[in-house]
Design an enzyme around this catalytic site. Structure first.
Site, PDB file in Angstrom:
ATOM      1  N   GLY A 382      36.957  36.274  27.965  1.00 52.96           N
ATOM      2  CA  GLY A 382      37.410  37.278  28.931  1.00 52.96           C
ATOM      3  C   GLY A 382      38.343  38.282  28.299  1.00 52.96           C
ATOM      4  O   GLY A 382      38.804  38.104  27.173  1.00 52.96           O
ATOM      5  N   PRO A 384      41.740  40.637  27.536  1.00 57.34           N
ATOM      6  CA  PRO A 384      43.107  40.197  27.250  1.00 57.34           C
ATOM      7  C   PRO A 384      43.937  40.064  28.525  1.00 57.34           C
ATOM      8  O   PRO A 384      43.695  40.780  29.501  1.00 57.34           O
ATOM      9  CB  PRO A 384      43.680  41.327  26.390  1.00 57.34           C
ATOM     10  CG  PRO A 384      42.524  42.145  25.949  1.00 57.34           C
ATOM     11  CD  PRO A 384      41.429  41.924  26.916  1.00 57.34           C
ATOM     12  N   GLY A 385      44.882  39.158  28.509  1.00 58.99           N
ATOM     13  CA  GLY A 385      45.831  39.041  29.616  1.00 58.99           C
ATOM     14  C   GLY A 385      45.276  38.369  30.851  1.00 58.99           C
ATOM     15  O   GLY A 385      45.846  38.481  31.932  1.00 58.99           O
ATOM     16  N   GLY A 387      44.871  35.125  31.134  1.00 55.82           N
ATOM     17  CA  GLY A 387      45.414  33.775  31.267  1.00 55.82           C
ATOM     18  C   GLY A 387      44.762  32.725  30.391  1.00 55.82           C
ATOM     19  O   GLY A 387      44.939  31.532  30.617  1.00 55.82           O
ATOM     20  N   LYS A 388      44.032  33.129  29.376  1.00 55.95           N
ATOM     21  CA  LYS A 388      43.320  32.154  28.540  1.00 55.95           C
ATOM     22  C   LYS A 388      44.299  31.273  27.752  1.00 55.95           C
ATOM     23  O   LYS A 388      44.228  30.050  27.830  1.00 55.95           O
ATOM     24  CB  LYS A 388      42.368  32.873  27.582  1.00 55.95           C
ATOM     25  CG  LYS A 388      41.336  33.729  28.312  1.00 55.95           C
ATOM     26  CD  LYS A 388      40.362  34.373  27.365  1.00 55.95           C
ATOM     27  CE  LYS A 388      40.985  35.412  26.440  1.00 55.95           C
ATOM     28  NZ  LYS A 388      41.552  36.580  27.132  1.00 55.95           N
ATOM     29  N   SER A 705      22.496  50.002  30.439  1.00 55.91           N
ATOM     30  CA  SER A 705      22.935  49.975  31.831  1.00 55.91           C
ATOM     31  C   SER A 705      23.448  51.334  32.289  1.00 55.91           C
ATOM     32  O   SER A 705      23.777  51.518  33.453  1.00 55.91           O
ATOM     33  CB  SER A 705      23.983  48.886  32.037  1.00 55.91           C
ATOM     34  OG  SER A 705      25.180  49.245  31.432  1.00 55.91           O
ATOM     35  N   LYS A 748      32.482  44.832  36.238  1.00 51.46           N
ATOM     36  CA  LYS A 748      32.206  46.226  36.600  1.00 51.46           C
ATOM     37  C   LYS A 748      32.681  46.521  38.018  1.00 51.46           C
ATOM     38  O   LYS A 748      33.244  47.586  38.299  1.00 51.46           O
ATOM     39  CB  LYS A 748      30.707  46.510  36.484  1.00 51.46           C
ATOM     40  CG  LYS A 748      30.236  46.608  35.028  1.00 51.46           C
ATOM     41  CD  LYS A 748      28.752  46.803  34.943  1.00 51.46           C
ATOM     42  CE  LYS A 748      28.326  46.979  33.486  1.00 51.46           C
ATOM     43  NZ  LYS A 748      26.879  47.032  33.340  1.00 51.46           N
TER      44      LYS A 748
HETATM   45  P1  ADP Z   1      45.113  35.904  27.300  1.00 54.00           P
HETATM   46  O1  ADP Z   1      45.293  34.712  26.468  1.00 54.00           O
HETATM   47  O2  ADP Z   1      43.879  35.829  28.166  1.00 54.00           O
HETATM   48  O3  ADP Z   1      45.191  37.191  26.606  1.00 54.00           O
HETATM   49  P2  ADP Z   1      47.634  35.133  28.413  1.00 54.00           P
HETATM   50  O4  ADP Z   1      47.372  33.701  28.679  1.00 54.00           O
HETATM   51  O5  ADP Z   1      48.459  35.459  27.234  1.00 54.00           O
HETATM   52  O6  ADP Z   1      46.294  35.928  28.362  1.00 54.00           O
HETATM   53  O7  ADP Z   1      48.283  35.756  29.703  1.00 54.00           O
HETATM   54  C1  ADP Z   1      49.156  36.864  29.716  1.00 54.00           C
HETATM   55  C2  ADP Z   1      50.288  36.625  30.684  1.00 54.00           C
HETATM   56  O8  ADP Z   1      49.802  36.591  32.021  1.00 54.00           O
HETATM   57  C3  ADP Z   1      50.972  35.280  30.475  1.00 54.00           C
HETATM   58  O9  ADP Z   1      52.328  35.437  30.645  1.00 54.00           O
HETATM   59  C4  ADP Z   1      50.396  34.397  31.545  1.00 54.00           C
HETATM   60  O10 ADP Z   1      51.295  33.417  31.925  1.00 54.00           O
HETATM   61  C5  ADP Z   1      50.141  35.372  32.674  1.00 54.00           C
HETATM   62  N1  ADP Z   1      49.000  34.964  33.500  1.00 54.00           N
HETATM   63  C6  ADP Z   1      47.719  35.316  33.291  1.00 54.00           C
HETATM   64  N2  ADP Z   1      46.914  34.765  34.229  1.00 54.00           N
HETATM   65  C7  ADP Z   1      47.731  34.054  35.044  1.00 54.00           C
HETATM   66  C8  ADP Z   1      47.490  33.270  36.232  1.00 54.00           C
HETATM   67  N3  ADP Z   1      46.268  33.091  36.747  1.00 54.00           N
HETATM   68  N4  ADP Z   1      48.542  32.685  36.817  1.00 54.00           N
HETATM   69  C9  ADP Z   1      49.778  32.852  36.308  1.00 54.00           C
HETATM   70  N5  ADP Z   1      50.076  33.590  35.224  1.00 54.00           N
HETATM   71  C10 ADP Z   1      49.061  34.193  34.602  1.00 54.00           C
END
Ligand code: ADP
Length: 799
Positions: A382, A384-385, A387-388, A705, A748
Site C-alpha cells: 500500500g 506510504p503512511g 500503517g504498514k 486505464s 482511485k
Molecule cells: P507505512 O509503514 O505504511 O508507511 P506507518 O506505519 O509508518 O506507515 O504509519 C504512519 C503513521 O500513521 C504512524 O504514526 C502510524 O502510527 C499512523 N497510522 C497509520 N495508520 C494508522 C491506523 N489505522 N491507526 C492508527 N495509527 C495509524
C-alpha cells in the site's frame, strides 16, 4: 665506489691542499718537447684500463718487467712517458695519454706502486714494440683556445650543479671535491676532473678520453652525472624505506615492552591474556551450539598465537566479537493468545479490519502447530503512511517478540544482505545478521521494508539472497559470507512491505501473501487523528493530553488544504507542527489556545498548500479528468488534447509509456471509425496534428486505464464540445468502443473523493469491487458503471 682521492685525504683534511702537496714532486717533470712536426716519441707502458685523465693524479700498480724498466728509465731522465690503453677492436685506443710518474714504492708482495699524473691527450702515430720495450710516436693534440660561449657556460654550470648533488648523496666523494670543481675554469679540465671523481666504468672513462671536443665531453659527462644521480636517489629511497620499516618494527617492539611493563607495574598481568580468558569465560557460559563453540574456540587459539598488535589479531578479534554477540540460542517465548493479539491490534490501530483479521488467522495457525508448517510470508502492500510498519510493530508487541526492521530500498549489492567475506578489509556481516544482533533474539519479528525498491547490478542480485532468507526450507541454515557458520533464521517471523507489486521480482512474489493497505477515506483519517495521531504528537512534544483540543473542522481542513495523500503521514506531520508551536508558546509562558479552530491553521501552518477541485471554472474543450493509480495511492490528473494545422500526426508528451501510446492510437482509430456520428469531417484528419499531453504522475503500467479519458478529450477537441471536468473516469477502451476492467479501483475512488469530484465513471466490469467501498463514500460520490464509450460521451460532454 672507490674514492680516487682517498689516498690524499688520509694525509690531510683539506682536499685541494693535499692534492697540491702530493703533486708537487710530479709537477717537476716537464712535458716532452715536440719536434718540428708536432710529434713526440717516448717509451710507453700499457695501462690495464683508463686509469687517469689529464690533470688528475691516481695510483698505478706496476709489475716488475717491461713497464717497471720503462718507468725507471723515465725517472732517471726526468721524462714523461706515454700510457696506451688497450681496446678490443684496434688493439689500442687511438688516443693515448702522456703521463708523469712519481716515486716508486716497493710493496710487500714484490710489486711496485707509484702515483701518476695525467698530462695531455696524444694521438698515436706509431707503436714500436720490441721484446724488452715499447715506445710510441704520437702527435700532441694542440689545445685549441675555444671561446667560452653561453652554450659552454651552461654545460659547465650544469656539470657543477649535478656534481654538487652527487657529492651530497654519495658519501664516498668528499665535499671538497665540489669546491675543487668550482675553481676550475677550463671546460676540458672540469670534465676530466668530475669524471675522475664519480668513478665511471672503464668504457665510460675511455669515452671521456676519446672525446677531444670539450663541449661534447661535457655533454657526455652531464649525461653520466644525471644517470649517477638517478641511481643515487633510488638507492637513498630504498634505504630510507628499509630504515622506516626497521624503525616501525623497533617502535612496535618497544611499545609492546612498555605496555607489558606498565601492566606489571599496575598488577594487571598480561591484558592480552586477560582478554583471551574473558572470551573463554563468555563462551563457557554462552550455551551456544557446539559447532559455534568449536569455531570460536579455534579462533581464540589463533588469536593467542598472534602478536597483540598485528593486523591479523584485529581481524580475528572482530570476528570473535561478532560470533559471541549473536543470539545463537536465545529465543523469546511467544504469546500466542489470539484474544490478546486482537486487543493489542485494536488498541493501536483504527480500522484496517481486513488486514487485522488476516493477521489473527495467521497467528492462529501458528499457535496450533508444534512443528511449523510452511506459511507464506506476509507482504503489506500500500501507499506510504497507511500503517504498514506500525501494524508490524503491534504484531511484535502482541506476540511478545522483539521488533527489527530494515529497509531494502536502494540495495543493489548481494553483500548487503549476505555480508562480505572476511578477506575484505573492514568486512562485516550483512544487514540481516547485523539486525538480528541488534534485536538480541533469534526469533524477532523482522520487517523487510520496500522490497519493491531493491535493484541489482554487477555485484549480484540481492533478491536471490533475500529468497534464501525467506525460504523456510533453507533459512535454518542461512549462510552469511562473513560468519561462515550457518545461522538459523527459521524462527524469525518475516513480514515484508511494498508500495506496489509492480517491481517485486517474480520469484519473490510467488512466496508472498499480499495484504492490502489501500489508504484511508476522510472519515477514517479524522478518526485516526482523533484517536491516535493527536495524542501521539502531544505526547512527543511534551503537551498534556487534555491540553489544546483540535476541532474536527480543523482536522478536516488540514486534510483538505495541507495534505494530499492516501495515508496519514503528512497529516501526522502537520499535527506535530501545530503541537510544537503550542509547546513553544507554553515554554515562553504565553497564553496557549484551548481549542484549535480551522481559521487558526494559517497562523500555525502558513497558507494552504492544496485547493479542492473547482469544476465549473475548469470546464473546457479538449481536457478531461482521469483517475489514475499510482504508488502513492490514487491520483486525478487532466488529460489534454490540442488540435493544430498539420499532416495527420499524433504527438504524445508527458510522463507516459508505450501503453499510453497504444491507448491513444486506439482511441483515435475508434473516433475515425465513428466520425459521421460525432459529426466530424473525415477529410480533416489529413490536415491536422493531434497533440496529447498527460501531465504527470501516472505510472507506465496504468496506461490502458486512461483509454476512455483520452477518447473523451479527443472527441471534445475535434467537435469543440466542452467537457464536464468534475466527472472523473477510468477504463480501458477497445477499438469498438467497449470499456474493459481496470485495477486499483478502491484507491482511485478514494482519490476522486479526496479531490472533490462529484461523479466518476468506472467500467461495468468493476462493479463487483464496489462491495468493498464504504457506503458513506458511495452516497457522496456518484459512481456510474459504463459498458460503452457512448455512455461516457453522453455524461461527460456538454451537448
Ligand atoms: P507505512 O509503514 O505504511 O508507511 P506507518 O506505519 O509508518 O506507515 O504509519 C504512519 C503513521 O500513521 C504512524 O504514526 C502510524 O502510527 C499512523 N497510522 C497509520 N495508520 C494508522 C491506523 N489505522 N491507526 C492508527 N495509527 C495509524
Amino acid at each position: 665506489m672507490v674514492n680516487p682521492y682517498k689516498e690524499y685525504l688520509n694525509q690531510d683534511d683539506d682536499f685541494s691542499a693535499s692534492l697540491y702537496q702530493r703533486t708537487e714532486e710530479l709537477n717537476q717533470i716537464d712535458n716532452a718537447k715536440p719536434d718540428a712536426e708536432g710529434k713526440i716519441q717516448l717509451s710507453a707502458i700499457v695501462l690495464d684500463h683508463a686509469i687517469t685523465l689529464p690533470h688528475m693524479v691516481s695510483p698505478l700498480f706496476i709489475n716488475p718487467g717491461r713497464d717497471l724498466f720503462a718507468i725507471q728509465q723515465a725517472q732517471e731522465n726526468s721524462e714523461t712517458i706515454i700510457g696506451i690503453i688497450p681496446e678490443e677492436k684496434a688493439g689500442f685506443m687511438e688516443i693515448c695519454l702522456e703521463l708523469a710518474v712519481g716515486r716508486l714504492l716497493e710493496l710487500p708482495d714484490g710489486n711496485y706502486s707509484a702515483l701518476v699524473q695525467g698530462r695531455r691527450r696524444l694521438k698515436v702515430e706509431r707503436i714500436i714494440e720490441t721484446a724488452n720495450s715499447i715506445s710510441v710516436q704520437a702527435y700532441i693534440l694542440e689545445k685549441k683556445e675555444i671561446p667560452l660561449d653561453n652554450h659552454l657556460r651552461a654545460l659547465m654550470k650544469t656539470a657543477r650543479l649535478l656534481f654538487e648533488q652527487v657529492v651530497q648523496l654519495d658519501s664516498a666523494i668528499p665535499e671538497e671535491a665540489h669546491l675543487f670543481s668550482m675553481n676550475i675554469d677550463d671546460p676540458g679540465w672540469l670534465a676530466d676532473m668530475i669524471a675522475t671523481a664519480i668513478s665511471p666504468s672503464n668504457e665510460q672513462r675511455m669515452e671521456i678520453i676519446a672525446t677531444i671536443d670539450e663541449k661534447e665531453r661535457l655533454a657526455y659527462l652531464n649525461q653520466l652525472l644525471a644517470e649517477e644521480l638517478d641511481v643515487l636517489e633510488l638507492e637513498e629511497e630504498i634505504q630510507s624505506r628499509v630504515q622506516n620499516e626497521v624503525d616501525r618494527g623497533q617502535r612496535e617492539v618497544y611499545l609492546r615492552e612498555q605496555i607489558k611493563a606498565i601492566q606489571l607495574e599496575l598488577g594487571e598481568g598480561d591484558l592480552w591474556e586477560q582478554e583471551i580468558r574473558e572470551y573463554q569465560d563468555r563462551l563457557e557460559k554462552s550455551g551456544f551450539p557446539e559447532n559455534v563453540k568449536s569455531t570460536i574456540q579455534a579462533e581464540i587459539k589463533k588469536m593467542s598465537l598472534n602478536p597483540v598488535l598485528s593486523p591479523e589479531s584485529g581481524i580475528i578479534r572482530n570476528y570473535i566479537d561478532w560470533l559471541v554477540s549473536l543470539p545463537w540460542g536465545k529465543k523469546s517465548e511467544d504469546n500466542l493468545s489470539i484474544r490478546h493479539a486482537e486487543k493489542v491490534l485494536k488498541k493501536n490501530h483504527y480500522g484496517l479490519n481486513k488486514a487485522k483479521e488476516r493477521i489473527l488467522e495467521y497467528l492462529a495457525v501458528r499457535s496450533l502447530q508444534t512443528n511449523h508448517i510452511r506459511q507464506p510470508v506476509l507482504c503489506f502492500i500500500g501507499p506510504p503512511g497507511t500503517g504498514k510498519s506500525s501494524l508490524g510493530r503491534s504484531i511484535a508487541e502482541s506476540l511478545g517478540r522483539k521488533f527489527a526492521r530494515i529497509s531494502l530500498g536502494g540495495i543493489r549489492d548481494e553483500a548487503e544482505i549476505r555480508g562480505h567475506r572476511r578477506t575484505y578489509i573492514s568486512a562485516l556481516p550483512g544487514r540481516i545478521i547485523q539486525t538480528i544482533k541488534t534485536a538480541g533474539t533469534r526469533n524477532p519479528l523482522f520487517m523487510l521494508d520496500e522490497i519493491d525498491k531493491m535493484g541489482f547490478d554487477f555485484r549480484g542480485d540481492p533478491s536471490s539472497a533475500l529468497l534464501e532468507v525467506l525460504d523456510q526450507e533453507q533459512n535454518s541454515e542461512f549462510s552469511d559470507h562473513y560468519l561462515e557458520i550457518p545461522f538459523d533464521l527459521s524462527d524469525v517471523l518475516f513480514i515484508t512491505t511494498a508500495n506496489s507489486t509492480e517491481n517485486i521480482p517474480p520469484a519473490l512474489l510467488d512466496r508472498l501473501e499480499m495484504i492490502e493497505f489501500p489508504g484511508y477515506i476522510e472519515e477514517e483519517k479524522i478518526e485516526i487523528a482523533k484517536q491516535f495521531l493527536i495524542l501521539k504528537q502531544k505526547h512527543e512534544n511534551g503537551l498534556i493530553t487534555d491540553e489544546t483540543h483540535f476541532k474536527i473542522e480543523a482536522i478536516t481542513r488540514i486534510i483538505h488544504e495541507y495534505t494530499y495523500e492516501a495515508g496519514v503521514r503528512n497529516l501526522e506531520r502537520e499535527i506535530g507542527r501545530i503541537c510544537r508551536k503550542i509547546a513553544k508558546l507554553k515554554s515562553l509562558q504565553k497564553p496557549v489556545p484551548e481549542v484549535i479552530e480551522p481559521d487558526m491553521l494559517e497562523k500555525y501552518l502558513g497558507p494552504p498548500q492544496f485547493f479542492s477541485f473547482n469544476a465549473e471554472t475548469d470546464d473546457g474543450v479538449g481536457v478531461s479528468t482521469a483517475i489514475a493509480w499510482t504508488e502513492n495511492g490514487g491520483e486525478i490528473m487532466p488529460v489534454e488534447v490540442l488540435i493544430m494545422e498539420g499532416k495527420g500526426n499524433l504527438q504524445i508528451t508527458g510522463k507516459i509509456g508505450d501503453m499510453m501510446q497504444e491507448s491513444a492510437q486506439a482511441a483515435l482509430s475508434y473516433i475515425k471509425s465513428r466520425s459521421e456520428e460525432f459529426d466530424i469531417d473525415m477529410d480533416i484528419y489529413e490536415k491536422i496534428d493531434i497533440h496529447l499531453h498527460i501531465p504527470e504522475g501516472a505510472i507506465e503500467k496504468d496506461g490502458p486505464s486512461a483509454g476512455i479519458t483520452i477518447c473523451t478529450a479527443m472527441i471534445s477537441a475535434l467537435t469543440k464540445r466542452k467537457v464536464r471536468m468534475n466527472i472523473g473516469m477510468t477504463g480501458e477502451l477497445t477499438l469498438r468502443g467497449r470499456i474493459l476492467q481496470v485495477g486499483g479501483l478502491k484507491e482511485k475512488i478514494y482519490a476522486a473523493r479526496r479531490a472533490g469530484l462529484k461523479k466518476i465513471i468506472i467500467p461495468k466490469k468493476n462493479e463487483k469491487d464496489l462491495a468493498e467501498i464504504p457506503s458513506k463514500v458511495k452516497k457522496e460520490l456518484k459512481i456510474v458503471c459504463a459498458e460503452h464509450i457512448d455512455q461516457v460521451i453522453k455524461l461527460a460532454l456538454y451537448p
